[in-house]
Design an enzyme around this catalytic site. Structure first.
Site, PDB file in Angstrom:
ATOM      1  N   SER A  47      50.332  33.851   8.185  1.00 24.15           N
ATOM      2  CA  SER A  47      51.417  32.887   7.957  1.00 24.15           C
ATOM      3  C   SER A  47      52.687  33.597   7.513  1.00 24.15           C
ATOM      4  CB  SER A  47      50.999  31.848   6.909  1.00 24.15           C
ATOM      5  OG  SER A  47      50.522  32.483   5.739  1.00 24.15           O
ATOM      6  N   ASP A  85      44.464  39.019   6.485  1.00 30.04           N
ATOM      7  CA  ASP A  85      44.218  38.330   7.758  1.00 30.04           C
ATOM      8  C   ASP A  85      44.210  39.332   8.902  1.00 30.04           C
ATOM      9  OD1 ASP A  85      43.686  35.700   8.403  1.00 30.04           O
ATOM     10  OD2 ASP A  85      45.750  35.029   8.121  1.00 30.04           O
ATOM     11  N   GLU A 116      40.054  34.220  12.532  1.00 29.45           N
ATOM     12  CA  GLU A 116      40.048  32.814  12.935  1.00 29.45           C
ATOM     13  C   GLU A 116      39.098  32.553  14.097  1.00 29.45           C
ATOM     14  OE1 GLU A 116      43.962  31.256  13.698  1.00 29.45           O
ATOM     15  OE2 GLU A 116      44.755  32.018  11.786  1.00 29.45           O
ATOM     16  N   GLU A 179      40.458  24.360   7.827  1.00 25.52           N
ATOM     17  CA  GLU A 179      41.876  23.960   7.866  1.00 25.52           C
ATOM     18  C   GLU A 179      42.069  22.685   8.677  1.00 25.52           C
ATOM     19  OE1 GLU A 179      44.672  27.089   8.677  1.00 25.52           O
ATOM     20  OE2 GLU A 179      46.346  25.686   8.866  1.00 25.52           O
TER      21      GLU A 179
END
Ligand code: KIV
Length: 260
Positions: A47, A85, A116, A179
């Site tokens: 992000s 991440d 992810e 999420e």
């Protein structure tokens, strides 16, 4: 809670029913503030692409970006666990690439990595290589084009999200981000997996919560249903900067007092 937060400690917190407080940070200053406030886990999220680097989404974020920001956050942390991440393109091509890139993040100060989507084989390979992995299911922003936008997941594909979560859990994730999924699905996943679940827009049934630090501090331009601003620092910063500009223009600052 005192004492360094470790991967086993995060797992134990779920077992003991303690809430796990997670937040993103991208530099030493905000990493230290989060750490001193008592956050258990600090994520150098991709992000950073939206929040700091001005991109529309996280896809352009590179491994070098995450390495740089991981080193910076490392410098600010004391107690919290540091997770980095894995950016888009750094783990999809195979387990060898994933391990090489995750090792680089660990060498630069991360204690675990997050990736992810539904990649249980990659997770298992990383765990076998000694690298703790946090999973991430539901609205995974790296798949924005596949989803056709930043869309809530798990409404008409609840079983798919649940199955992905179970596979990642079995593959050895030490924790998992859920999420933007409905709260009842987050509760089902939390009951179905061994690892702690960390929600964002997934309701209160998760083992913990993660938020983007600029949303928590009220720096973000937009407001989101999944977030809450606990301060209004965007407005306060704008006011402070306007006051600085005005006072230099009016010759009110600097004065003799500010002269060395
Ligand atoms: O990149 C990020 O900040 C994230 C969290 C919001 C979970 O993935």
């Amino acid at each position: 809670m005192s004492g360094k937060v470790t991967v086993p400690r995060i797992r134990a917190m779920r077992a003991q029913g303690e809430r796990i407080v997670c937040i993103t940070a991208y530099d030493a200053l905000f990493g230290r503030l989060a750490d001193e406030a008592g956050a258990d886990l600090v994520l150098v999220g991709d992000s950073v692409g939206n929040t700091l680097l001005g991109y529309e989404n996280t896809l352009p974020v590179t491994l070098d970006d995450i390495v740089r920001h991981t080193r910076a956050v490392r410098a600010g942390l004391g107690r919290a666990l540091l997770v980095a991440d894995m950016p888009f393109g750094s783990y999809e091509s195979g387990t060898e690439d994933a391990i090489r890139h995750a090792v680089l993040l660990i060498k630069n100060g991360a204690e675990a990595v997050k990736l992810e989507g539904n990649h249980p084989d990659t997770v298992a390979a990383l765990v076998a290589a000694g690298i703790p992995v946090m999973g991430h299911v539901g609205m995974t922003p790296q798949h924005v084009h596949r989803f056709g936008g930043f869309r809530i997941q798990g409404r008409d594909n609840a079983e798919e999200v649940l199955q992905a979560a179970c596979r990642l859990d079995e593959a050895g994730c030490f924790a998992m981000v859920l999420e933007l999924i409905p709260g009842d699905l987050a509760a089902r996943i939390t009951q179905s997996v061994q690892c702690p679940t960390i929600g964002i827009g997934a309701g209160p049934a998760c083992s913990g919560e993660i938020q983007v630090i600029y949303d928590v501090l009220g720096f973000s331009e937009k407001t989101y249903k999944h977030a809450r601003a606990f301060a209004s620092l965007r407005h306060q910063s704008a006011d402070a900067l306007s006051a600085y500009v005005a006072s230099v223009r009016k010759r009110e600052f600097p004065t003799e007092e500010n002269t060395v």
